[in-house]
Design a protein around this motif. Structure first.
Motif, PDB file in Angstrom:
ATOM      1  N   ALA A  89     -15.907  -5.920 -13.247  1.00 34.40           N
ATOM      2  CA  ALA A  89     -15.723  -4.829 -12.290  1.00 34.40           C
ATOM      3  C   ALA A  89     -14.331  -4.231 -12.432  1.00 34.40           C
ATOM      4  O   ALA A  89     -14.167  -3.009 -12.412  1.00 34.40           O
ATOM      5  CB  ALA A  89     -15.947  -5.336 -10.876  1.00 34.40           C
ATOM      6  N   VAL A  90     -13.336  -5.091 -12.582  1.00 35.63           N
ATOM      7  CA  VAL A  90     -11.972  -4.592 -12.759  1.00 35.63           C
ATOM      8  C   VAL A  90     -11.893  -3.742 -14.018  1.00 35.63           C
ATOM      9  O   VAL A  90     -11.327  -2.653 -14.036  1.00 35.63           O
ATOM     10  CB  VAL A  90     -10.962  -5.767 -12.826  1.00 35.63           C
ATOM     11  N   LEU A  91     -12.502  -4.262 -15.082  1.00 34.87           N
ATOM     12  CA  LEU A  91     -12.475  -3.532 -16.347  1.00 34.87           C
ATOM     13  C   LEU A  91     -13.155  -2.178 -16.212  1.00 34.87           C
ATOM     14  O   LEU A  91     -12.676  -1.164 -16.718  1.00 34.87           O
ATOM     15  CB  LEU A  91     -13.203  -4.375 -17.407  1.00 34.87           C
ATOM     16  N   LEU A  92     -14.272  -2.179 -15.490  1.00 35.24           N
ATOM     17  CA  LEU A  92     -15.058  -0.962 -15.410  1.00 35.24           C
ATOM     18  C   LEU A  92     -14.554   0.010 -14.353  1.00 35.24           C
ATOM     19  O   LEU A  92     -15.181   1.026 -14.095  1.00 35.24           O
ATOM     20  CB  LEU A  92     -16.528  -1.308 -15.136  1.00 35.24           C
ATOM     21  N   GLU A 183      -2.692   2.759  -2.028  1.00 30.98           N
ATOM     22  CA  GLU A 183      -1.362   2.499  -1.473  1.00 30.98           C
ATOM     23  C   GLU A 183      -0.953   1.034  -1.607  1.00 30.98           C
ATOM     24  O   GLU A 183       0.222   0.713  -1.727  1.00 30.98           O
ATOM     25  CB  GLU A 183      -1.282   2.938   0.001  1.00 30.98           C
ATOM     26  N   TYR A 184      -1.940   0.132  -1.579  1.00 30.45           N
ATOM     27  CA  TYR A 184      -1.594  -1.278  -1.737  1.00 30.45           C
ATOM     28  C   TYR A 184      -0.993  -1.544  -3.100  1.00 30.45           C
ATOM     29  O   TYR A 184      -0.021  -2.294  -3.248  1.00 30.45           O
ATOM     30  CB  TYR A 184      -2.846  -2.147  -1.557  1.00 30.45           C
ATOM     31  N   TYR A 185      -1.623  -0.922  -4.134  1.00 26.23           N
ATOM     32  CA  TYR A 185      -1.109  -1.136  -5.488  1.00 26.23           C
ATOM     33  C   TYR A 185       0.264  -0.501  -5.634  1.00 26.23           C
ATOM     34  O   TYR A 185       1.160  -1.035  -6.301  1.00 26.23           O
ATOM     35  CB  TYR A 185      -2.085  -0.555  -6.523  1.00 26.23           C
ATOM     36  N   GLU A 186       0.399   0.672  -4.996  1.00 27.72           N
ATOM     37  CA  GLU A 186       1.709   1.340  -5.021  1.00 27.72           C
ATOM     38  C   GLU A 186       2.780   0.410  -4.498  1.00 27.72           C
ATOM     39  O   GLU A 186       3.812   0.193  -5.120  1.00 27.72           O
ATOM     40  CB  GLU A 186       1.659   2.605  -4.132  1.00 27.72           C
ATOM     41  N   GLY A 192       7.747  -4.472  -7.827  1.00 28.06           N
ATOM     42  CA  GLY A 192       8.004  -5.004  -9.158  1.00 28.06           C
ATOM     43  C   GLY A 192       6.956  -5.979  -9.643  1.00 28.06           C
ATOM     44  O   GLY A 192       7.190  -6.743 -10.576  1.00 28.06           O
ATOM     45  N   ALA A 193       5.779  -5.936  -9.035  1.00 29.03           N
ATOM     46  CA  ALA A 193       4.750  -6.880  -9.476  1.00 29.03           C
ATOM     47  C   ALA A 193       4.130  -6.426 -10.780  1.00 29.03           C
ATOM     48  O   ALA A 193       3.899  -5.248 -10.998  1.00 29.03           O
ATOM     49  CB  ALA A 193       3.666  -6.992  -8.402  1.00 29.03           C
ATOM     50  N   THR A 194       3.839  -7.384 -11.661  1.00 28.29           N
ATOM     51  CA  THR A 194       3.144  -7.062 -12.910  1.00 28.29           C
ATOM     52  C   THR A 194       1.672  -6.821 -12.581  1.00 28.29           C
ATOM     53  O   THR A 194       1.211  -7.088 -11.477  1.00 28.29           O
ATOM     54  CB  THR A 194       3.218  -8.227 -13.895  1.00 28.29           C
ATOM     55  N   ARG A 195       0.943  -6.324 -13.576  1.00 25.39           N
ATOM     56  CA  ARG A 195      -0.480  -6.058 -13.328  1.00 25.39           C
ATOM     57  C   ARG A 195      -1.214  -7.329 -12.926  1.00 25.39           C
ATOM     58  O   ARG A 195      -2.082  -7.317 -12.063  1.00 25.39           O
ATOM     59  CB  ARG A 195      -1.122  -5.452 -14.577  1.00 25.39           C
TER      60      ARG A 195
END
Lengths: 289, 274, 423
Positions: A89-92, A183-186, A192-195
């Motif tokens: 799911a993440v990939l897609l 916004e959470y990912y932002e 400074g979090a990595t993927r």
């Protein structure tokens, strides 16, 4: 109409049509079967047996193996569908090329019937002439007897079950991912979090409801699974891929219907004992978070 | 598009093709072979492409059993889905909107339908006593009973996302309960309705064991049953067997392609609320 | 005018003999020889009685087929006629309650007595007519290979194993074929050994039914399991034994990829349908025991056709069965499938040219005391798990003694479920 409907706009009589069908065609026979589990019941007559069927079921030599197989199978397939489903799911949803075509491809096996899948993989997994082992031989690997090696048979069926069902898990996860606002990912990126860290800190917690749904549905399905195992191995070779559902079916096939029904009762209790606490625990934590 | 996305796409596409698509190529290729070539099915291309011949033979087998099966399976699926959607939504609606002991019990009972394996022979006796055994109507009602658990689960979750204010507005306008539901709420449930339609119709169309028990008889043949019968009958004609698999996968495929986009939208709210 | 027509029509109808157009339904198993036989029989009958037509339904063989037959019979949803095993499986159908007795049919009384015993109840009411000839259970073998290697038909088990050793050493062929995709085929080494068991322990069947002796502690009975184990351990099996099907097995023994295939002789009919040109390359011998003097054949009485009480066309169905049991009916079957064994309808002669395997089998029937019915015809008990246990032994998962013990437990479970005394 009863007085209640004047008080509430959500009247209880809305339950009636569904309840009528459900009670008559599901509950009544199920309750009747509890009675029949206490009888020696073959297609032609039923004699009372007391707890004898339960005693016989528990002294079935392959019961322990069958129960272990059932649990192992359910946990394995559920685990794989949960993990692989999420990764897919993440990939897609990462915006890669051909994404929506891939979503369809991944979901496609869900559409094929169990017998079709069973027949297909029986051919593909033939130890000497099946396409899988022929392909492996071409690169010099001696392919195992996927369905003929007793230690491997159930595992092979599990792989096919995951192949068949991961599309549905992926779909549920994709839906769940879609609700996580950017916004959470932002915020995480600014911190400074990595993927990878974003994945663990943002994605996983926020799709907990989807995860719960996937785990529960796939676990119930795995514990009850019969069709695919029957289509691919009939519980064989010998008894090595028997699970509770196929043990129960074999009793039914032999005409020991009381014994088979007793097994059904036991299976239901097992499922309830596992799923009820699990569902409660998973849902409780999601409310807290 | 970033290079990484293209690379990811390429890799994923190839891996998916191998894992998910190649098995179907296998079915397709072997469906076009002659019986001798297909007796050890493999990826070799057929010497003579017998697609049309195998197609005709399969369809004609046992007096066009396959066509009758399509009809029966479709009738059962459509009938069951119609009832499931309406009745299941009604239950999910009240369970969600009116939390009380009664509704909680009702919800538990509905979910038990997901967990308890059905009791076959008592069900047969029941169907016989109401005269519904070996009838399509009986089969439809069975599928509804077995499908209610999942349907109610989905509807209850999704209805949580529809604000009560809409109901209240309609009630203030003088709508009766059934009007609130059918005219206001149900239309908003379109995504989850479509999801239920797709998932349940695939499941009912592909159902094998239940028609096997509850719908025996040549006139009652359903789609999965033809495959099962063919397996017995054509043990040495794998090409026809594979052609049959191909043919019975087409209707779910059509349903899927048709409703593809709506599925994701439907799953969205249902899954999120758990 | 109308009155004349009506009278004429009625007269015609009366002379036609049967009622107005009827369709009878018939349930048979999926073997190619079964399908061919019944298509021929029903076609022949329709020719004689044009207003009777048939619709044939097919079910799988083995345990699944058993289940379908029993369920449909119990719920009153059986076809007008159906084909099923005789012997202990027949008894499990509770014939007194579910089937129509056929003693009043002309062609039933003269039928072979051994056969009638397998389709009757305790009061002597006969319920079925034979659907095929009697058959033997033993070992099919590839004749040209025997000729090439100068082998002789073994009369003792040791001689059989010696032959296998020669084959393994001198050729690439599989000495013994096993086909576990269809689990019912794995039972043959155990079941076909029964002649040898009863020649050493004559009262075994009754003692076994009364729970006085068991497989695991009767050495003669245990031998069947041990022989299966021995064949596996010597490495004589075909490489794909786990995945090969019954169909594959027949192909292999017919074209020589494998040399020995333990099987029932009805399968010659299937070879005739699938690879008729190879049919004379297949020979047959009884499963040998330890004593060359006491070499005999375990025989199976054929499946039979029955009429359920629930049928709505009982009279016509009975007439059809009378035809099947007649010399004419028997000859129709033989014409389609060739001879696969001695026929149980007196007067029904075998053609002069029978396939090699059948010619090999007939001498056993001609001498007294060289045949014995299989255990399932002498005892109502046959555990349903046998075919899986024999797969375990044949695959090396379980040893013979342990499998025999498990089988005894399985049989005990069945006996308790059936409510047999002494268990």
């Amino acid at each position: 109409m009863p007085a209640k409907s004047r008080i509430s706009p959500y009247p209880y009589w809305f339950f009636l049509p569904a309840a009528a069908i459900f009670v008559v065609f599901f509950l009544v026979p199920t309750v009747a079967s509890f009675y029949f589990s206490l009888t020696y019941w073959d297609p032609f007559e039923a004699r009372f047996a007391g707890w004898d069927n339960y005693v016989q079921f528990f002294s079935e030599p392959y019961l322990l193996r069958g129960t272990v197989n059932t649990l192992a199978f359910a946990v394995l397939t559920s685990g794989m569908k949960t993990v692989i489903g999420l990764l897919l799911a993440v990939l897609l949803t990462s915006g890669m090329m051909g994404q929506s075509l891939l979503r369809s491809i991944v979901f496609f096996p869900v559409l094929v019937s169990t017998i079709g899948v069973g027949l297909l993989f029986q051919e593909l997994m033939h130890p000497t002439q099946g396409a899988i082992n022929v392909a492996l031989a071409a690169v010099g690997i001696d392919g195992p007897g996927w369905l003929t090696n007793p230690s491997l048979a159930l595992f092979s069926v599990a792989l096919v079950d995951v192949w068949r069902g991961v599309g549905l898990a992926t779909l549920i996860y994709i839906a769940g991912l879609a609700t996580i606002g950017p916004e959470y990912y932002e915020a995480a990126r600014i911190d400074g979090a990595t993927r990878l860290q974003q994945f663990w800190r943002v994605t996983v917690p926020l799709i907990r409801p989807a995860t719960t749904t996937v785990i529960i549905l796939s676990l119930i399905g795995g514990l009850r699974l019969f069709d695919l195992i029957w289509a691919m191995t009939r519980g064989g070779p010998g008894f090595s891929s028997d699970v509770l559902a196929s043990v129960i079916y074999k009793q039914y096939q032999a005409g020991f219907w009381g014994l088979s029904t007793a097994g059904n009762v036991i299976l239901f209790l097992l499922i309830a004992l596992i799923i009820a606490p699990l569902a409660w625990w998973l849902n409780r934590r999601s409310i807290d978070s | 598009m970033k290079p990484r996305q293209i690379l990811n796409g390429g890799l994923a596409l190839s891996a998916s093709l191998v894992i998910f698509v190649i098995p179907f190529l296998f079915v397709l290729i072997n469906a076009m072979k002659s019986p001798q070539e297909a007796s050890q099915p493999d990826f070799a291309l057929p010497e003579r492409w017998l697609f049309w011949e195998n197609f005709v033979t399969t369809v004609q087998t046992r007096d066009y059993a396959l066509l009758l099966a399509y009809w029966n399976s479709t009738v059962i699926t459509v009938g069951a889905i119609t009832l499931l959607v309406i009745f299941g939504a009604m239950v999910g609606y009240v369970v969600q909107r009116r939390p009380s002991t009664v509704t909680r019990i009702v919800y538990m009972v509905a979910l038990s339908g997901l967990m308890i394996p059905p009791a076959v022979v008592p069900t047969i006796w029941l169907l016989q006593s109401v005269g519904l055994f070996k009838t399509l109507n009986g089969m439809i009602l069975i599928q509804v009973a077995y499908g209610l658990g999942f349907t109610v689960l989905l509807y209850r979750s999704f209805i949580g996302t529809i604000p009560r204010e809409l109901d209240e507005a309609a009630i203030i306008d003088g709508a009766k309960p059934w009007q609130v539901f059918f005219k206001v709420v149900l239309p908003l449930l379109k995504p989850v309705t479509l999801t239920v339609i797709v998932v349940q119709s695939i499941s009912i169309f592909n159902d094998f064991t239940h028609p096997l028990y509850y719908l025996p008889g040549r006139d009652n043949v359903t789609v999965q049953l033809t495959l099962y019968n063919f397996q017995s009958q054509f043990a040495s004609q794998m090409n026809l067997l594979f052609m049959n698999i191909l043919l019975i996968t087409i209707p779910p495929l059509i349903v899927f392609i048709f409703f593809n986009r709506q599925i994701v939208a439907g799953m969205t709210s249902g899954a999120v609320k758990g | 005018m109308t009155k004349t027509l009506t009278t004429t029509a009625m007269a015609l109808a009366l002379t036609a003999g049967a009622a107005s157009a009827e369709e009878l339904s018939l349930l048979i198993d999926n073997g190619p020889s079964t399908i061919a036989a019944f298509e021929a029989l029903t076609a022949a009958y329709t020719e004689m009685h044009p207003d009777v037509t048939f619709s044939i339904e097919i079910r799988p063989a083995g345990g699944e087929g058993d289940n379908i037959v029993k369920s449909r019979l119990a719920t009153g949803e059986m076809t007008d006629l159906f084909m099923y095993n005789s012997g202990s499986l027949f008894q499990a159908l509770r014939p007194e309650r579910t089937l129509v007795p056929l003693n009043d049919l002309e062609n039933v009384a003269p039928l072979n007595d051994s056969f009638k015993r397998t389709v009757q109840d305790a009061q002597g009411r006969v319920y079925g007519v034979p659907a095929e000839g009697a058959m033997g259970g033993g070992i099919l073998y590839h004749v040209p290979t025997y000729q090439e290697l100068g082998l002789e038909v073994p009369r003792t088990w040791d001689a059989f194993m010696a032959n296998n050793a020669v084959i393994a050493e001198k050729t690439d062929k599989a000495p013994v074929i096993q086909t576990y995709r269809n689990t019912w085929t794995s039972q043959l080494f155990v079941l076909a050994d029964y002649y040898n068991v009863q020649s050493e322990e004559p009262g075994f069947a009754e003692a076994y039914t009364a729970n006085a002796v068991k497989f695991a502690d009767t050495p003669a009975a245990l031998k069947g399991f041990e022989r299966l184990q021995a064949v596996h351990e010597a490495g004589y099996l075909n490489a794909d034994y786990g995945a090969a099907s019954f169909d594959d097995g027949l192909h292999m023994v017919a074209n020589g990829t494998g040399v020995h295939y333990p099987m029932l002789t009805f399968s010659i009919g299937a070879i005739r349908q699938n690879s008729p040109e190879l049919i004379d390359d297949v020979g047959f011998f009884a499963q040998p025991g330890d004593d060359a003097e006491k070499n005999g054949l375990t025989i199976w009485l054929p499946s039979a056709v029955y009429i359920p009480k629930s049928s709505e066309h009982i009279d016509i169905a009975k007439d059809f069965l009378d035809f099947v049991a007649s010399v004419e009916g028997c000859e129709t079957i033989v014409e389609v499938n060739g001879a696969i064994g001695p026929q149980l309808v007196p007067g029904c002669e075998l053609p002069d040219d029978v396939p090699t395997a059948i010619a090999d089998m007939l001498p056993y029937f001609e001498q007294d005391g060289r045949t014995a019915p299989a255990l399932e015809f002498l005892s109502p008990i046959k555990g349903p798990a046998l075919e899986q246990l024999t797969v375990e032994v044949g695959s090396g998962i379980r040893d013979a003694k342990s499998a025999a013990e498990r089988y005894d437990r399985d049989v005990a479970k069945q006996a308790r479920q059936l409510g047999l005394p002494n268990w």
